[in-house]
Design a protein around this motif. Structure first.
Motif, mmCIF file in Angstrom:
data_model
loop_
_atom_site.group_PDB
_atom_site.id
_atom_site.type_symbol
_atom_site.label_atom_id
_atom_site.label_comp_id
_atom_site.label_asym_id
_atom_site.label_seq_id
_atom_site.Cartn_x
_atom_site.Cartn_y
_atom_site.Cartn_z
ATOM 1 N N ASP A 29 0.837 -1.205 0.000
ATOM 2 C CA ASP A 29 0.000 0.000 0.000
ATOM 3 C C ASP A 29 0.867 1.248 0.000
ATOM 4 N N VAL A 30 1.910 1.239 0.822
ATOM 5 C CA VAL A 30 2.809 2.388 0.895
ATOM 6 C C VAL A 30 3.575 2.551 -0.416
ATOM 7 N N GLY A 31 4.080 1.444 -0.940
ATOM 8 C CA GLY A 31 4.819 1.496 -2.198
ATOM 9 C C GLY A 31 3.971 1.999 -3.347
ATOM 10 N N ASN A 32 2.744 1.525 -3.430
ATOM 11 C CA ASN A 32 1.862 1.969 -4.519
ATOM 12 C C ASN A 32 1.561 3.459 -4.418
ATOM 13 N N THR A 33 1.432 3.959 -3.196
ATOM 14 C CA THR A 33 1.192 5.392 -3.012
ATOM 15 C C THR A 33 2.386 6.206 -3.503
ATOM 16 N N CYS A 34 3.589 5.768 -3.150
ATOM 17 C CA CYS A 34 4.789 6.479 -3.601
ATOM 18 C C CYS A 34 4.936 6.400 -5.121
ATOM 19 N N ALA A 35 4.619 5.243 -5.690
ATOM 20 C CA ALA A 35 4.709 5.096 -7.146
ATOM 21 C C ALA A 35 3.753 6.052 -7.843
#
Length: 258
Positions: free
Chosen positions: A227-233
């Motif tokens: 979830d965090v990675g997708n937000t940063c992406a």
């Protein structure tokens, strides 16, 4: 059309992700998301003890791997010198934090000066140093991210010295966003909900914090590193090119609940 379709919107971009310790790290979630969307990824590892845990992850996504302990003089400069030899940089993720155990687990009143300064240096000022070295490589603009937590904005029991340190980190992101905006470099603080990471295990009564997050968040579940990675992406992509200077909560809405 399948909802699982992935568009390689970060193809041609290069991301430096600092802070992968193992497969449970928030930084690893970011690296996975960037790679999935087409970016080239460079990872760092803290020391020889960490290398066996990080090297297989780097191999999994075809990432370059470089040593980095920001508390050791010259190592940060060496990382960026290596990056400079290979071309531009587009994305920077700072996902590191540290405080001596005695200072982290004791109250703020009992935090030593040395412990406070060490926590501030590794967890906050190292991001400023990274940004300064990254700017010359972000010749086509870019995105920078630093990992915070809700304890920067509200008092979270047992978060102790890291609360003031993360508050400083969030302010740092805002000021860097202001300074770097004319260069088309965007800066965000990311504030995930409680996650079962190695760093979090150092907090007293962390299991209680996880249970409370599930009970109180509007979505009723914990977030994960993806979830965090997708937000940063997303924030690093062209879809978010007019967003900067925010503290972005990835916590199932927990931060809105009194």
């Amino acid at each position: 059309m399948s909802t699982d379709t992935v568009y390689p919107i970060l193809t041609g971009k290069r991301a430096l992700v600092v802070g992968v310790a193992n497969e449970h790290s928030i930084a690893w979630g970011c690296a996975l998301a960037f790679r999935k969307l087409g970016a080239e990824v460079v990872l760092t590892y803290l020391n020889e003890k960490a290398l066996p845990h990080v090297a297989p992850l780097a191999e999994q996504i075809g990432a370059q791997l470089l040593p980095l302990d920001v508390s050791q003089p010259g190592q940060l400069e060496a990382v960026f010198a290596a990056l400079a030899q290979q071309g531009k940089l587009d994305i920077l993720v700072h996902s590191i934090a540290f405080a001596p155990k005695a200072d982290l687990q004791g109250g703020l009143l009992d935090c030593s000066l040395d412990g406070f300064l060490q926590a501030m240096d590794v967890s906050c000022h190292s991001f400023v140093r990274m940004a300064k070295l990254a700017v010359p490589l972000m010749t086509e603009g870019g995105s920078m991210f630093a990992m915070s937590y809700h304890g920067a904005d509200k008092v979270v029991p047992n978060y102790n010295v890291m609360g003031p340190v993360k508050a400083a980190l969030e302010a740092t992101c805002r000021y860097l966003a202001y300074e770097l905006g004319p260069r088309d470099i965007r800066v965000h603080a990311i504030s995930p909900g409680p996650l079962q990471t190695r760093a979090a295990s150092g907090l007293k009564d962390f299991d209680h914090l996880l249970a409370e997050a599930i009970a109180r968040s509007p979505l009723g579940e914990l977030v994960d590193i993806e979830d965090v990675g997708n937000t940063c992406a997303y924030l690093a992509s062209p879809y978010a090119k007019r967003l900067t200077g925010s503290t972005v909560y990835v916590d199932g809405g927990l931060n809105i609940v009194a």
